[in-house]
Design an enzyme around this catalytic site. Structure first.
Site, short mmCIF file in Angstrom:
data_model
loop_
_atom_site.label_atom_id
_atom_site.label_comp_id
_atom_site.label_asym_id
_atom_site.label_seq_id
_atom_site.Cartn_x
_atom_site.Cartn_y
_atom_site.Cartn_z
N GLY A 88 -10.42 -1.84 4.37
CA GLY A 88 -9.44 -1.82 5.46
C GLY A 88 -9.29 -0.43 6.05
N HIS B 237 -2.08 -4.81 8.08
CA HIS B 237 -3.42 -5.40 8.22
C HIS B 237 -4.40 -4.33 8.67
CE1 HIS B 237 -1.13 -9.13 8.19
NE2 HIS B 237 -2.24 -9.67 7.73
N THR C 201 0.85 -1.20 0.00
CA THR C 201 0.00 0.00 0.00
C THR C 201 0.88 1.23 0.00
OG1 THR C 201 -1.85 -1.03 1.12
CG2 THR C 201 -1.56 1.34 1.50
C1 SD4 Z 1 -5.55 -2.84 3.95
N1 SD4 Z 1 -3.76 -1.56 4.89
O1 SD4 Z 1 -6.40 -2.80 3.07
C2 SD4 Z 1 -4.22 -2.19 3.68
C3 SD4 Z 1 -3.29 -3.22 3.14
C4 SD4 Z 1 -1.86 -2.78 3.05
O2 SD4 Z 1 0.17 -2.94 2.05
O3 SD4 Z 1 -1.39 -1.93 3.74
N2 SD4 Z 1 -1.11 -3.39 2.19
O4 SD4 Z 1 -5.71 -3.42 5.00
#
Ligand code: SD4
Length: 327
Positions: free
Chosen positions: A211, A234, A181
């Site tokens: 998320g 996460h 991300t």
């Molecule tokens: C999520 N925080 O959708 C994001 C995923 C993430 O690198 O950070 N991926 O939970």
């Protein structure tokens, strides 16, 4: 602790949060403005794009968005925008948020067909009376605003998804390595802060899952009085801990950015343990920039890298410290 400082923290409610009890420990990394920070190794590339604007006097908001767009339009970046890993039904859905120095914010979640999710979040911020648009409504707004639509599922991502289907029993994916991300934090030559966070979310998630990334306060927060924070990892755990805003509040209480990130990473660890979860299966990473140009980061587990670019030291990758390791 001096009595005056104790009273100040008490007044801000930070003692009750468990924040502010530890003195700043980490070495304070400092920079001059302008400056840009981006998550993960890919951040070296997004920094370069953002820096081009910042070094010419451009605004922090334009700069971080230009960096985010590079990742979103890159079909080889499998965690953001075009070519992002799909959900377990093979549908690519994107989440993004943006915030500037004036407490202005825009968010989109569960967005399909539109790769430039962060630009759309900016459009929500600038052209609607709302802050968050989701799903069909976000897509409809994107079309009204003239955003290009396309099939976001590239052959490579489709192939990976089909391989996943063979062994996964359709269980939504949770994977520690499964991260890229893009969070970007910038401060321009006028001292204005801005941040953006953009993602295709957890690979092979349930359709409709959202998320932390498009949730202001969790995946991103910008406070002109304090600084800016972005999170990755996460999303469920970052949201549970109150993520980015909690880091901002730690910095407001006087913690340096690394220590403020560390305390929230510790909070994630504590909550996982409280819930009987194995920390080895999770990651949560925080990256912070103060309004004075100090920066720092900390993650739950080893492996979180972020890139920093300024005039003094150029573009460099840094390894964030962590609060837990299985070794
Ligand atoms: C999520 N925080 O959708 C994001 C995923 C993430 O690198 O950070 N991926 O939970």
């Amino acid at each position: 602790m001096k009595r005056r400082e104790f009273i100040k923290m008490q007044g801000q409610g930070l003692l009750g949060l468990g924040l502010g009890m530890a003195w700043p420990l980490g070495a304070v990394a400092e920079s001059t403005k302008p400056i840009v920070l981006s998550t993960w190794d890919y951040g070296l590339r997004t920094n370069d794009v953002a820096w081009r604007l910042l070094s010419e006097g451009g605004s922090a908001l334009d700069a971080v968005l230009a960096g985010a767009e590079l990742a979103e339009m890159d079909p080889d970046n499998a965690y953001v925008g075009l070519g992002g890993f799909p959900d377990r039904d093979g549908i690519v859905t994107l989440d993004a948020s943006v915030m500037d120095h004036g407490y202005n914010m825009g968010m989109v979640a569960g967005l399909e067909q539109v790769p430039r999710a962060s630009a759309l979040a900016r459009a929500v911020m600038e052209h609607t009376p709302h802050t968050l648009l989701v799903g069909d409504g976000a897509l409809q707004f994107a079309k009204e605003q003239g955003f290009e639509t396309m099939n976001l599922l590239t052959p490579a991502s489709e192939k990976a998804w089909k391989r996943w289907l063979e062994t996964s029993r359709y269980q939504p994916g949770v994977n520690v390595e499964n991260h890229d991300t893009m969070g970007l934090l910038g401060m321009d030559s006028q001292g204005r802060l801005a941040g953006v966070c953009t993602t295709s979310g957890m690979a092979y998630k349930m359709h409709g899952r959202v998320g932390d990334t498009p949730i202001i306060g969790s995946g991103l927060y910008v406070d002109p009085e304090v600084g800016a924070v972005a999170a990755t990892g996460h999303g469920e755990e970052i949201v549970r801990a109150g993520g980015s805003l909690l880091v901002v509040e730690g910095m407001r209480s006087g913690l340096d950015p690394e220590e403020a990130c560390r305390q929230v990473a510790q909070r994630v660890l504590k909550q996982l343990r409280h819930r009987g979860k194995d920390p080895a299966l999770y990651q949560a990473c925080f990256m912070a920039l103060t309004k004075n140009g100090q920066y720092g980061a900390c993650a739950l587990q080893p492996g979180f890298t972020y890139a920093v670019q300024d005039a003094g030291q150029g573009n460099r990758l840094r390894q964030a410290p962590h609060v837990w390791s299985k070794l």
